[in-house]
Design a protein around this motif. Structure first.
Motif, mmCIF file in Angstrom:
data_model
loop_
_atom_site.group_PDB
_atom_site.id
_atom_site.type_symbol
_atom_site.label_atom_id
_atom_site.label_comp_id
_atom_site.label_asym_id
_atom_site.label_seq_id
_atom_site.Cartn_x
_atom_site.Cartn_y
_atom_site.Cartn_z
ATOM 1 N N ALA A 27 1.695 -3.169 -2.587
ATOM 2 C CA ALA A 27 2.304 -3.690 -1.348
ATOM 3 C C ALA A 27 3.396 -2.751 -0.842
ATOM 4 C CB ALA A 27 2.874 -5.079 -1.576
ATOM 5 N N GLY A 28 3.486 -1.537 -1.427
ATOM 6 C CA GLY A 28 4.544 -0.608 -1.043
ATOM 7 C C GLY A 28 5.894 -1.031 -1.560
ATOM 8 N N SER A 29 6.858 -0.158 -1.508
ATOM 9 C CA SER A 29 8.240 -0.448 -1.937
ATOM 10 C C SER A 29 8.292 -1.028 -3.344
ATOM 11 C CB SER A 29 8.911 -1.410 -0.948
ATOM 12 O OG SER A 29 8.938 -0.863 0.343
ATOM 13 N N CYS A 30 7.476 -0.470 -4.244
ATOM 14 C CA CYS A 30 7.444 -0.863 -5.668
ATOM 15 C C CYS A 30 7.067 -2.328 -5.856
ATOM 16 C CB CYS A 30 8.796 -0.578 -6.333
ATOM 17 S SG CYS A 30 9.105 1.182 -6.579
ATOM 18 N N ARG A 31 6.136 -2.809 -5.016
ATOM 19 C CA ARG A 31 5.641 -4.183 -5.143
ATOM 20 C C ARG A 31 4.139 -4.162 -5.392
ATOM 21 N NH1 ARG A 31 9.560 -7.860 -3.119
ATOM 22 N NH2 ARG A 31 8.071 -9.523 -3.551
ATOM 23 N N ILE A 32 3.676 -5.168 -6.118
ATOM 24 C CA ILE A 32 2.231 -5.394 -6.243
ATOM 25 C C ILE A 32 1.970 -6.884 -6.060
ATOM 26 C CG2 ILE A 32 1.819 -3.427 -7.752
ATOM 27 C CD1 ILE A 32 1.686 -5.416 -10.080
ATOM 28 N N ILE B 10 1.532 3.143 -3.759
ATOM 29 C CA ILE B 10 0.353 2.295 -3.924
ATOM 30 C C ILE B 10 0.406 1.169 -2.897
ATOM 31 C CG2 ILE B 10 -0.872 0.749 -5.501
ATOM 32 C CD1 ILE B 10 0.183 2.464 -7.803
ATOM 33 N N GLY B 11 -0.608 1.121 -2.020
ATOM 34 C CA GLY B 11 -0.598 0.154 -0.930
ATOM 35 C C GLY B 11 -1.674 -0.902 -1.052
ATOM 36 N N SER B 12 -1.867 -1.657 0.023
ATOM 37 C CA SER B 12 -2.767 -2.803 0.012
ATOM 38 C C SER B 12 -4.233 -2.422 -0.113
ATOM 39 C CB SER B 12 -2.560 -3.640 1.275
ATOM 40 O OG SER B 12 -2.820 -2.858 2.430
ATOM 41 N N THR B 13 -4.570 -1.165 0.172
ATOM 42 C CA THR B 13 -5.968 -0.724 0.029
ATOM 43 C C THR B 13 -6.290 -0.308 -1.401
ATOM 44 O OG1 THR B 13 -5.391 1.553 0.640
ATOM 45 C CG2 THR B 13 -6.045 0.059 2.425
ATOM 46 N N ILE C 107 11.625 -5.644 -14.829
ATOM 47 C CA ILE C 107 10.902 -6.324 -13.760
ATOM 48 C C ILE C 107 11.934 -6.973 -12.864
ATOM 49 C CG2 ILE C 107 9.215 -8.101 -13.186
ATOM 50 C CD1 ILE C 107 7.993 -7.732 -15.941
ATOM 51 N N SER C 108 11.982 -6.571 -11.602
ATOM 52 C CA SER C 108 13.016 -7.073 -10.702
ATOM 53 C C SER C 108 12.798 -8.533 -10.347
ATOM 54 C CB SER C 108 13.063 -6.235 -9.420
ATOM 55 O OG SER C 108 13.336 -4.884 -9.733
ATOM 56 N N PHE D 57 9.201 -4.255 -8.793
ATOM 57 C CA PHE D 57 9.751 -3.416 -9.853
ATOM 58 C C PHE D 57 10.941 -2.621 -9.327
ATOM 59 C CE2 PHE D 57 5.481 -4.222 -11.379
ATOM 60 C CZ PHE D 57 5.637 -4.324 -12.759
ATOM 61 N N PRO D 58 11.788 -2.112 -10.224
ATOM 62 C CA PRO D 58 12.938 -1.309 -9.786
ATOM 63 C C PRO D 58 12.489 -0.057 -9.030
ATOM 64 C CG PRO D 58 13.208 -1.976 -12.078
ATOM 65 C CD PRO D 58 11.804 -2.327 -11.688
ATOM 66 N N SER D 59 13.341 0.425 -8.158
ATOM 67 C CA SER D 59 13.064 1.659 -7.429
ATOM 68 C C SER D 59 12.860 2.799 -8.422
ATOM 69 C CB SER D 59 14.234 1.979 -6.491
ATOM 70 O OG SER D 59 14.032 3.208 -5.830
ATOM 71 N N GLY D 60 11.882 3.657 -8.144
ATOM 72 C CA GLY D 60 11.605 4.792 -9.023
ATOM 73 C C GLY D 60 10.573 4.496 -10.091
ATOM 74 N N THR D 61 9.968 3.313 -10.054
ATOM 75 C CA THR D 61 8.955 2.949 -11.040
ATOM 76 C C THR D 61 7.666 3.748 -10.822
ATOM 77 O OG1 THR D 61 9.802 0.701 -11.331
ATOM 78 C CG2 THR D 61 7.494 1.058 -11.885
ATOM 79 N N TYR D 62 7.049 4.164 -11.921
ATOM 80 C CA TYR D 62 5.749 4.830 -11.880
ATOM 81 C C TYR D 62 4.693 3.922 -12.507
ATOM 82 C CZ TYR D 62 7.239 9.368 -10.114
ATOM 83 O OH TYR D 62 7.694 10.369 -9.312
ATOM 84 N N ALA D 63 3.433 4.192 -12.188
ATOM 85 C CA ALA D 63 2.355 3.356 -12.691
ATOM 86 C C ALA D 63 1.180 4.187 -13.186
ATOM 87 C CB ALA D 63 1.866 2.409 -11.588
ATOM 88 N N TRP D 64 0.546 3.694 -14.257
ATOM 89 C CA TRP D 64 -0.776 4.159 -14.654
ATOM 90 C C TRP D 64 -1.718 3.094 -14.099
ATOM 91 C CZ3 TRP D 64 3.513 5.102 -17.499
ATOM 92 C CH2 TRP D 64 3.698 6.399 -17.981
#
Length: 219
Positions: free
Chosen positions: A214-219, A177-180, A54-55, A147-154
């Motif tokens: 939030a894009g760029s590996c952010r939530i 994954i974006g704001s919508t 977790i960055s 999160f670090p670049s290259g992170t994937y999510a379920w």
């Protein structure tokens, strides 16, 4: 001379806020290291076995009055310790007994607010605590995660807040994954080969958390 002295004093105060103080707590086996940075905001990060998992997470609570707990706080004391106990749920689900062993870091602020971090061998946790006497009204919670670049999510994508919280977990790159994209918890992420499950527990008189990308590996 008085104006010059006041100007210098203001520069010193501003400079003090620009530097954050770091505190660390590790899991009992030493594999997980949680770093907390206290400056204008409270931010923390976590690494597992030397790998960034977790960055950063900016943590805070927005009160009904508009005041933000965790913002522009002044540290009063820092206490390190450990928790060693056995939890026995009233209704056994997966286990009838669960060992609760970890190391703790409690940062107490002069505002009467403190934040407790825990590092276990299989995860980390944090919670806000207060010594305020009156009832508290929480408008929203701040949990801005990077999160670090290259992170994937379920990612348990939701259609709206009207949900049974039984969603299909969609596997995708986190930076798409974006704001919508609204989701309930838990959500699972894979960062640098480390599985990171984000969830919450021990919720009383408090609504459950929902997240958005939030894009760029952010939530």
């Amino acid at each position: 001379m008085k104006r010059l002295l006041l100007f210098i004093l203001m520069l010193v105060v501003a400079s003090a806020w620009s530097f954050a103080k770091d505190y660390k707590v590790s899991s009992p086996d030493g594999k997980i290291v949680l770093t907390v940075s206290v400056g204008p905001d409270i931010e923390w990060s976590a690494a597992y076995d030397g790998k960034e998992a977790i960055s950063s997470v900016k943590a805070g609570m927005v009160m009904g009055s508009g005041k933000i707990l965790g913002q522009n706080e002044s540290v009063k004391k820092v206490t390190q310790g450990k928790v060693t106990q056995v939890l026995e749920p009233v209704v056994a689900y997966k286990r009838s007994k669960t060992e609760d062993n970890g190391n703790t870091l409690v940062i107490t602020f002069r505002s009467g607010v403190s934040i407790q971090f825990r590092a276990y061998n299989d995860g980390v946790a944090y919670r806000f605590e207060t010594s305020m006497k009156d009832d508290l009204i929480i408008k929203s919670e701040i949990a801005d995660m990077q999160f670090p670049s290259g992170t994937y999510a379920w990612y348990p994508l939701e259609e709206s807040f009207m949900s049974h919280n039984e969603r299909m977990f969609i596997y995708s790159s986190l930076d798409t994954i974006g704001s919508t994209h609204l989701a309930s918890l838990p959500a699972l992420f894979k960062a640098n080969g480390v599985n990171v499950l984000f969830t919450e527990a021990d919720i009383e008189d408090y609504p459950g958390m929902w997240i958005r990308g939030a894009g760029s590996c952010r939530i």
